[in-house]
Design a protein around this motif. Structure first.
Motif, mmCIF file in Angstrom:
data_model
loop_
_atom_site.group_PDB
_atom_site.id
_atom_site.type_symbol
_atom_site.label_atom_id
_atom_site.label_comp_id
_atom_site.label_asym_id
_atom_site.label_seq_id
_atom_site.Cartn_x
_atom_site.Cartn_y
_atom_site.Cartn_z
ATOM 1 N N UNK A 1 34.730 89.673 115.247
ATOM 2 C CA UNK A 1 35.801 90.511 114.691
ATOM 3 C C UNK A 1 35.684 91.946 115.205
ATOM 4 N N UNK A 2 34.464 92.440 115.271
ATOM 5 C CA UNK A 2 34.261 93.811 115.768
ATOM 6 C C UNK A 2 34.609 93.906 117.259
ATOM 7 N N UNK A 3 34.265 92.864 118.013
ATOM 8 C CA UNK A 3 34.601 92.854 119.439
ATOM 9 C C UNK A 3 36.113 92.798 119.641
ATOM 10 N N UNK A 4 36.782 92.022 118.804
ATOM 11 C CA UNK A 4 38.243 91.942 118.886
ATOM 12 C C UNK A 4 38.881 93.290 118.567
ATOM 13 N N UNK A 5 38.282 94.009 117.653
ATOM 14 C CA UNK A 5 38.802 95.327 117.296
ATOM 15 C C UNK A 5 38.712 96.287 118.487
ATOM 16 N N UNK A 6 37.679 96.123 119.305
ATOM 17 C CA UNK A 6 37.538 96.958 120.502
ATOM 18 C C UNK A 6 38.586 96.569 121.549
ATOM 19 N N UNK A 7 38.855 95.243 121.650
ATOM 20 C CA UNK A 7 39.781 94.750 122.672
ATOM 21 C C UNK A 7 41.245 94.992 122.307
ATOM 22 N N UNK A 8 41.575 94.738 121.040
ATOM 23 C CA UNK A 8 42.981 94.813 120.623
ATOM 24 C C UNK A 8 43.097 95.469 119.245
ATOM 25 N N UNK A 9 42.789 96.749 119.166
ATOM 26 C CA UNK A 9 42.757 97.422 117.856
ATOM 27 C C UNK A 9 44.121 97.495 117.158
ATOM 28 N N UNK A 10 45.218 97.384 117.929
ATOM 29 C CA UNK A 10 46.546 97.485 117.317
ATOM 30 C C UNK A 10 47.165 96.123 117.020
ATOM 31 N N UNK A 11 46.461 95.046 117.355
ATOM 32 C CA UNK A 11 47.016 93.701 117.154
ATOM 33 C C UNK A 11 47.064 93.347 115.670
ATOM 34 N N UNK A 12 48.145 92.702 115.285
ATOM 35 C CA UNK A 12 48.318 92.308 113.884
ATOM 36 C C UNK A 12 47.213 91.365 113.432
ATOM 37 N N UNK A 13 46.831 90.446 114.327
ATOM 38 C CA UNK A 13 45.781 89.475 113.980
ATOM 39 C C UNK A 13 44.459 90.158 113.666
ATOM 40 N N UNK A 14 44.137 91.204 114.435
ATOM 41 C CA UNK A 14 42.879 91.936 114.216
ATOM 42 C C UNK A 14 42.955 92.745 112.927
ATOM 43 N N UNK A 15 44.109 93.343 112.689
ATOM 44 C CA UNK A 15 44.284 94.120 111.454
ATOM 45 C C UNK A 15 44.082 93.232 110.227
ATOM 46 N N UNK A 16 44.615 92.014 110.282
ATOM 47 C CA UNK A 16 44.463 91.079 109.163
ATOM 48 C C UNK A 16 42.998 90.715 108.945
ATOM 49 N N UNK A 17 42.260 90.546 110.049
ATOM 50 C CA UNK A 17 40.836 90.227 109.921
ATOM 51 C C UNK A 17 40.075 91.370 109.262
ATOM 52 N N UNK A 18 40.365 92.578 109.695
ATOM 53 C CA UNK A 18 39.602 93.734 109.224
ATOM 54 C C UNK A 18 39.950 94.141 107.800
ATOM 55 N N UNK A 19 41.009 93.573 107.252
ATOM 56 C CA UNK A 19 41.333 93.824 105.852
ATOM 57 C C UNK A 19 40.351 93.120 104.921
ATOM 58 N N UNK A 20 39.690 92.113 105.467
ATOM 59 C CA UNK A 20 38.773 91.307 104.652
ATOM 60 C C UNK A 20 37.358 91.873 104.733
ATOM 61 N N UNK A 21 36.551 91.462 103.803
ATOM 62 C CA UNK A 21 35.128 91.813 103.833
ATOM 63 C C UNK A 21 34.502 91.053 105.003
ATOM 64 N N UNK A 22 34.060 91.788 106.026
ATOM 65 C CA UNK A 22 33.572 91.132 107.238
ATOM 66 C C UNK A 22 32.400 90.195 106.958
#
Length: 240
Positions: free
Chosen positions: A178-199
């Motif tokens: 999830x953290x790697x995805x945030x680096x790759x696509x920080x504006x993507x909706x899918x990543x935003x949804x992941x980061x809303x949760x308790x990692x």
């Protein structure tokens, strides 16, 4: 044009002599000898398995179709001369075929509709490598798809993800991915949804769905940079 030069001339000669005498002098047919010489050239590295059929054809002064036949029949006849563990072979193949240049070349042979549906065009010219890759696709429950060129197989991103998981290239570590995805696509909706949760409570299924969705979108948009980053995340050994 690349010159054909043996890396180990003595080793090549010794192995050729050993095998021709082992079979019985003059017992090998002309075709057997052609195939033996070709496989020994690839084993030596004088011809790289990643070399295109056209490039090898120039070196040998034959047609690309002839090279394809030599590769296909040579490994059917003399496979034991090039032992390679299945896992190591698949890693080598994936690292070779998932380069930007190869994917760009393969994309010319699939329809726009296939790309929009998330199918990545992967070009594999070596018949023996193509057979191994097709087997990997089958082993994860998918089917190889061909369109305009039998050397190009269309593979969905989720199939590549299953292969990465099946062979242990991608470790199921939800928080890390999830953290790697945030680096790759920080504006993507899918990543935003992941980061809303308790990692720390994040499930691997959630991360897998996000990866699949991002991969399909990257293929559909032909955004090579984004796709390259995702492929590198799924297959860490891909160069560059």
């Amino acid at each position: 044009m690349k010159e054909l030069e043996l890396h180990d001339p003595a080793g090549f000669a010794n192995e050729f002599l050993r095998l021709t005498l082992l079979q019985g002098f003059q017992s090998l047919t002309k075709r057997d000898l052609e195939l033996l010489i070709f496989v020994l050239l690839e084993r030596d590295g004088a011809i790289a398995r990643s070399d295109s059929n056209a490039a090898v054809a120039l070196m040998l002064r034959v047609t690309p179709a002839k090279v394809k036949g030599l590769r296909r029949d040579g490994y059917a006849r003399w496979r034991a001369l090039v032992p390679e563990e299945a896992d190591a072979a698949l890693q080598r193949i994936v690292a070779t075929v998932l380069t930007e240049a190869n994917l760009r070349s393969g994309a010319k042979h699939v329809s726009e509709r296939s790309r929009k549906e998330g199918f990545l065009a992967i070009r594999i010219e070596h018949p023996d490598d193509a057979q191994r890759f097709e087997q990997a696709i089958l082993e994860v429950g998918a089917l190889p798809v061909y369109e305009r060129n039998r050397e190009v197989v269309a593979v969905r991103f989720d199939t590549l993800l299953k292969i990465a998981e099946r062979w242990g290239y991608l470790q199921p570590e939800p928080e890390k991915i999830a953290r790697e995805l945030n680096k790759l696509a920080p504006t993507a909706e899918e990543v935003a949804d992941l980061l809303k949760k308790d990692l720390k409570q994040l499930r691997w299924d959630d991360v897998r769905r996000a990866l699949n969705s991002l991969g399909a979108k990257a293929i559909a948009s032909t955004a090579e940079g984004g796709l390259k980053g995702l492929l590198k995340l799924v297959f860490p050994f891909i160069p560059g």
